[in-house]
Design a protein around this motif. Sequence first.
Motif, PDB file in Angstrom:
ATOM      1  N   LYS A 168      -9.036  -5.091  -0.138  1.00 32.78           N
ATOM      2  CA  LYS A 168      -7.662  -4.615  -0.297  1.00 32.78           C
ATOM      3  C   LYS A 168      -7.203  -4.750  -1.743  1.00 32.78           C
ATOM      4  O   LYS A 168      -6.640  -3.812  -2.315  1.00 32.78           O
ATOM      5  N   SER A 185       0.811  -1.214   0.000  1.00 29.73           N
ATOM      6  CA  SER A 185       0.000   0.000   0.000  1.00 29.73           C
ATOM      7  C   SER A 185       0.847   1.267   0.000  1.00 29.73           C
ATOM      8  O   SER A 185       0.336   2.363  -0.226  1.00 29.73           O
ATOM      9  N   SER A 210     -10.792   2.465   4.246  1.00 28.08           N
ATOM     10  CA  SER A 210     -11.292   1.100   4.085  1.00 28.08           C
ATOM     11  C   SER A 210     -10.143   0.101   4.190  1.00 28.08           C
ATOM     12  O   SER A 210     -10.326  -1.026   4.644  1.00 28.08           O
ATOM     13  N   ASN A 213      -8.779  -2.173  -3.842  1.00 26.86           N
ATOM     14  CA  ASN A 213      -8.205  -0.844  -3.640  1.00 26.86           C
ATOM     15  C   ASN A 213      -6.853  -0.687  -4.336  1.00 26.86           C
ATOM     16  O   ASN A 213      -6.549   0.376  -4.875  1.00 26.86           O
ATOM     17  N   PHE A 254      -6.118   4.455  -3.072  1.00 25.14           N
ATOM     18  CA  PHE A 254      -7.581   4.465  -3.145  1.00 25.14           C
ATOM     19  C   PHE A 254      -8.142   3.855  -1.857  1.00 25.14           C
ATOM     20  O   PHE A 254      -7.721   2.783  -1.436  1.00 25.14           O
ATOM     21  N   GLY A 255      -9.092   4.531  -1.229  1.00 27.23           N
ATOM     22  CA  GLY A 255      -9.797   3.964  -0.067  1.00 27.23           C
ATOM     23  C   GLY A 255      -8.924   3.746   1.146  1.00 27.23           C
ATOM     24  O   GLY A 255      -8.922   2.651   1.710  1.00 27.23           O
ATOM     25  N   THR A 294      -6.204   1.934  -7.188  1.00 24.82           N
ATOM     26  CA  THR A 294      -5.136   2.933  -7.086  1.00 24.82           C
ATOM     27  C   THR A 294      -4.389   3.040  -8.410  1.00 24.82           C
ATOM     28  O   THR A 294      -4.026   4.122  -8.860  1.00 24.82           O
TER      29      THR A 294
END
Lengths: 193, 532
Positions: free
Chosen positions: B338, B275, B291, B341, B287-288, B345
């Motif tokens: 995940k 991430s 979350s 996301n 993104f997110g 991204t």
Amino acid sequence: MAESNDKQTKRLAVRLATAALAMFGFGFALVPLYDVFCDITGLNGKNFKQGAAEISTVDRSRTVKVQFVTANPADMPWDFKPNERSIRVFPGEDKQTAFYAKNPTSNWMVAQAVPSVTPSEAAPYLHKVNCFCFDRQPLDAGADTEMPLVFVVDPELPSHISTITLSYALYDLTESQTVTQTNINKDKGRASL
Amino acid sequence: MATVDVDLPHVKDEDPHHHGPAKGIGRWLYTTNHKDIGSMYLIFSLSMFMIGGIMALIIRAELFQPGLQLVEPNFFNQMTTMHGLIMVFGAVMPAFVGLANWMIPMQIGAPDMALPRMNNWSFWILPFAFLILLSSLFMPGGAPNFGWTFYAPLSTTYAPESVTFFIFGVHIMGASSIMGAINIIATILNMRAPGMTLMKMPLFVWTWLITAFLLIAVMPVLAGVVTMMLMDIHFGTSFFNAAGGGDPVLFQHVFWFFGHPEVYIMILPAFGIISEIIPTFARKRLFGYSSMVYAVASIALLSFVVWAHHMFTVGMPLVGEVFFMFATMLIAVPTGVKVFNWVATMFRGSMTFETPMLFALAFVVLFTLGGFSGLMLAIAPADFQYHDTYFVVAHFHYVLVPGAIFSIMAATYYWLPKWTGHQLNETMGKLHFWLSFVGVNITFFPMHFVGLAGMPRRIPDYALQFADFNSMASVGAFIFGFSQLVFIYNVIQNVRAGEKASAQVWEGAQGLEWTIPSPAPYHTFSTPPKVD
């Protein structure tokens, strides 16, 4: 960093270390919890009823097959087998059978059988009025014996169960018993009932 | 993530209190500096990775052909056991702790870890734990040979004498992990720079915070279960001995109560790393973000209620099978969040494919593949077929090798310029990536097939029909194994020389660690930065 922060860190570290210690304890607490859980749910097929059953009605509309299985752990030299491989019984009817045990070694030994029922769902419906597994069984070198079992299958037994397997594993307890051999001699009469 | 605006008075700090590293071996023995300790953890982990890797190659060499060629079955079992233990406790876990040591203080604007002396201790007991474990290879009766899951009574009644050394080794590495976890939690909760609120923390920090709580919750349970083994073996108790009223199935329950959260201990920090890397090279924000945080937290919580999916075949009642099956499948939901996301991204980002990004992309694809085979194993009725076959081996190697290990390599390549001050040699980095990527898949993909066809795990010999896929896997293993020499070359070369790296290093990188010069000075953020 400010002093208050150092203090805070120390307090937090102590708390976390306490939590770790508590989890160490929890690991051990899992042992009795596991037993209690199995007791309540009957998951390991060991929560059968012992002693006299208060069953008066006999259900003659169906029969249940009760199979007997014996097992010896690797280091157990005794001959151990059921006299009958399986019996058909009416639910509610008292049945007696026996198991044969022989100590082929040249030493005095003590053993105890540990029972287990499959399917475990049937375990609470199998009443053992009298079982050799309640007690330890001493045998002199070369001696043999018949060990009795009296049981009743509860008429409440769910109808989809038509076969119950009662399995005994015979464990050698001689080592733990030599110290208290006098005690054994005392209840020898009861054990070889 | 926060936008960062800092001035750096601390870089040219002339305060005599802020000295550089001490000279000689004392620097490493007595150091309380998070960067030194981080480096030591990483070097230790790399050497364990090599030792565990050699064991894996011995295993694969034996399995190249059916029949017994190179090693005796008992030694083979010692190799599978030691390979597992060393890779889990010696390679993957210390590598993540090393990355945490290096990066967490720099990412939250702290001068060091909260408990620096304990930090030194938690590292330095680790080599001794593994010395004890490895020394068992030279003992009469040999090293532990009962599998890394050390099921009782195989590991108690039937174990080699060296099992006691194994138990003490596990105690010591457990103590090390717990201390490391306490330190990380204390650092994250108490040492953040002003303005660095919890929901502004980089995801690597977040995932490590949650992982540290998992460690504190389950490492003591592992210590408990090996202590019970110790007592069964030496003090006449019968926790797992049926003859004394104990229960071998109890062992599996207690072990997997530790074991399943342990699996997530080895993957959550990897989620954090990925991430960080994907937004950098997609030049978009993650993104997110929130979350992601909640997904990691729910994976961690769920990990405590799924342990029995490792033991579907012990004779559990149907209710148990169904509960653990659905609880396990539920974990696919936050994991799916995940993966979604990460993909979101990258969507319409201006992506470039430097070495760290390549490893991160391979992680997303191959980890997801490993996740899918996990879902297959979670199906209780099907698991009776897959249980203890090579399908399981394929599954967990897909989540651990191109999962955890690739994320560690991605992290190393990503932050290496910050540590050494030298730009990466992209050509060599890409060479390492492609060799590893191809090697990993040749090694582990065929294992799915032999597993489904029924080849059991942990055996030195196998039926003839599995021969082709096994020789393929062995070739792959040697490609993967030897390509790690490229990795070692890359790291050493980068430490010694290279083009000077800027503070920013990567064009799209965000976060506090990129505001300090490369290489990062011995002391950073002695004055906390202000985060807006």
